[in-house]
Design a protein around this motif. Sequence first.
Motif, PDB file in Angstrom:
ATOM      1  N   ARG A  54     142.002  33.453 100.245  1.00  0.00           N
ATOM      2  CA  ARG A  54     141.770  34.793  99.691  1.00  0.00           C
ATOM      3  C   ARG A  54     140.921  34.787  98.433  1.00  0.00           C
ATOM      4  O   ARG A  54     141.096  35.625  97.548  1.00  0.00           O
TER       5      ARG A  54
ATOM      6  N   ILE B  43     137.584  35.317  96.030  1.00  0.00           N
ATOM      7  CA  ILE B  43     136.374  36.119  95.851  1.00  0.00           C
ATOM      8  C   ILE B  43     135.553  35.436  94.761  1.00  0.00           C
ATOM      9  O   ILE B  43     136.005  35.317  93.625  1.00  0.00           O
TER      10      ILE B  43
ATOM     11  N   VAL C 135     133.206  36.050  99.899  1.00  0.00           N
ATOM     12  CA  VAL C 135     134.568  36.541 100.119  1.00  0.00           C
ATOM     13  C   VAL C 135     135.179  35.751 101.269  1.00  0.00           C
ATOM     14  O   VAL C 135     134.644  35.752 102.386  1.00  0.00           O
TER      15      VAL C 135
ATOM     16  N   VAL D 102     140.906  37.427 102.770  1.00  0.00           N
ATOM     17  CA  VAL D 102     141.027  38.509 101.788  1.00  0.00           C
ATOM     18  C   VAL D 102     141.299  39.827 102.515  1.00  0.00           C
ATOM     19  O   VAL D 102     140.619  40.162 103.487  1.00  0.00           O
TER      20      VAL D 102
ATOM     21  N   ASP E 235     141.743  45.285  99.539  1.00  0.00           N
ATOM     22  CA  ASP E 235     141.812  44.619  98.227  1.00  0.00           C
ATOM     23  C   ASP E 235     140.405  44.337  97.705  1.00  0.00           C
ATOM     24  O   ASP E 235     140.145  44.453  96.500  1.00  0.00           O
ATOM     25  N   LEU E 236     139.499  43.961  98.600  1.00  0.00           N
ATOM     26  CA  LEU E 236     138.106  43.733  98.209  1.00  0.00           C
ATOM     27  C   LEU E 236     137.465  45.031  97.728  1.00  0.00           C
ATOM     28  O   LEU E 236     136.770  45.048  96.705  1.00  0.00           O
TER      29      LEU E 236
ATOM     30  N   ALA F 124     138.966  47.651  96.441  1.00  0.00           N
ATOM     31  CA  ALA F 124     139.558  47.978  95.141  1.00  0.00           C
ATOM     32  C   ALA F 124     138.966  47.099  94.046  1.00  0.00           C
ATOM     33  O   ALA F 124     138.685  47.576  92.932  1.00  0.00           O
ATOM     34  N   TRP F 125     138.794  45.813  94.340  1.00  0.00           N
ATOM     35  CA  TRP F 125     138.202  44.849  93.394  1.00  0.00           C
ATOM     36  C   TRP F 125     136.813  45.324  92.981  1.00  0.00           C
ATOM     37  O   TRP F 125     136.456  45.300  91.797  1.00  0.00           O
ATOM     38  N   ALA F 126     136.002  45.749  93.954  1.00  0.00           N
ATOM     39  CA  ALA F 126     134.636  46.192  93.665  1.00  0.00           C
ATOM     40  C   ALA F 126     134.636  47.480  92.847  1.00  0.00           C
ATOM     41  O   ALA F 126     133.883  47.611  91.869  1.00  0.00           O
TER      42      ALA F 126
ATOM     43  N   GLU G   1     136.918  48.646  90.828  1.00  0.00           N
ATOM     44  CA  GLU G   1     137.389  48.372  89.464  1.00  0.00           C
ATOM     45  C   GLU G   1     136.290  47.800  88.591  1.00  0.00           C
ATOM     46  O   GLU G   1     136.308  47.969  87.363  1.00  0.00           O
ATOM     47  N   ARG G   2     135.308  47.140  89.196  1.00  0.00           N
ATOM     48  CA  ARG G   2     134.220  46.502  88.441  1.00  0.00           C
ATOM     49  C   ARG G   2     132.928  47.305  88.483  1.00  0.00           C
ATOM     50  O   ARG G   2     131.874  46.819  88.082  1.00  0.00           O
TER      51      ARG G   2
END
Length: 337
Positions: free
Chosen positions: A71, A73, A87, A91, A95-96, A98-100, A102-103
């Motif tokens: 999992r 990144i 990735v 994963v 979740d990916l 959400a990760w993107a 957030e950034r």
Amino acid sequence: MIREFHHIDLRDRNSFGVAQHARRLVEFETADDLRAIFAAGVPDRWTVLSGGNNILFTQDYDGVLLTPVARGIELLADEGDEVRLRVEAGVEWDDLVAWAVERGLWGIENLSLIPGKAGAAPVQNIGAYGCEASDAIRRVEMFCVGTGNRLTLDAAHCAFGYRESVFKHELRGKVVITAIEIALHRTPRPRLGYGDVEREVEARGGATLRNIREAICAIRRAKLPDPKVLGNAGSFFKNPVVEQAVADRLRAEFPDMPLYPAAGQADRAKLAAGWLIDRAGMKGYREGSVGVHERQALVLVNFGGATGGEVLVLARKVQQRVRERFGVEIDTEVNIL
């Protein structure tokens, strides 16, 4: 790391919640793990069981199921506007996303809340609300079962199409995807022209990444059942692509029928399978423990205790009703085993 399970109940490993068994299931992390798994020879029957969100088991699986669990990144390149990521296949796709978000990285926000793993995304070329995984995927890393080598395929050679890829056809049963490389962007690129997305985004204050993700999640939760509550595999059927003449004939007979351009096919059009199923009288239809979801006709559901065979019988009935009503074939999106 390799973990093996024998004669395993798959009820908790498929989103339909059907209680079939597999002779052997192996969790893996790396290409080296896969090389070790296949060192004794290629099994007569094997397939990848990723998140179990796009599969219907209609019988016990007398073979080997391979499940990716890595999992990670990893940032590969940061070139100002474009950010490239590696990735790993295990994963969780959402979740990916959400990760993107957030950034502050744009490109996959419209694919929020799609269940499944990143390694499965290129196989089906997952898509929703005017966006597809292929919009972001640049390369796919894989393990070649026949040679034991690691391979990388550029997106241009993945034959991506509407819910299509080379991994469903020429490379099916020949490779195992271990990671994907994607490109995201810092410059805002909102895509709001599909369905209720623009209205929901504006209701939240405008086209920010977070607002778009929240809007997409809200729309999906309102229309689609939670697999943890009601067994399902999301959209069971694909939107059919037909000749433009067929679409024109149907539109003349049914003026309210949704109609969309078929990407890259000027002489064809895409119909809405959910609308066809609804108008064929099957939305909310139920037979025993299986049924067509009352809010989204694309979704077949297991009310509890249904077998995969019962779900498949219902799917064939839905296809038949649409064929009889409109003269159109709707294909299944779910992988049936």
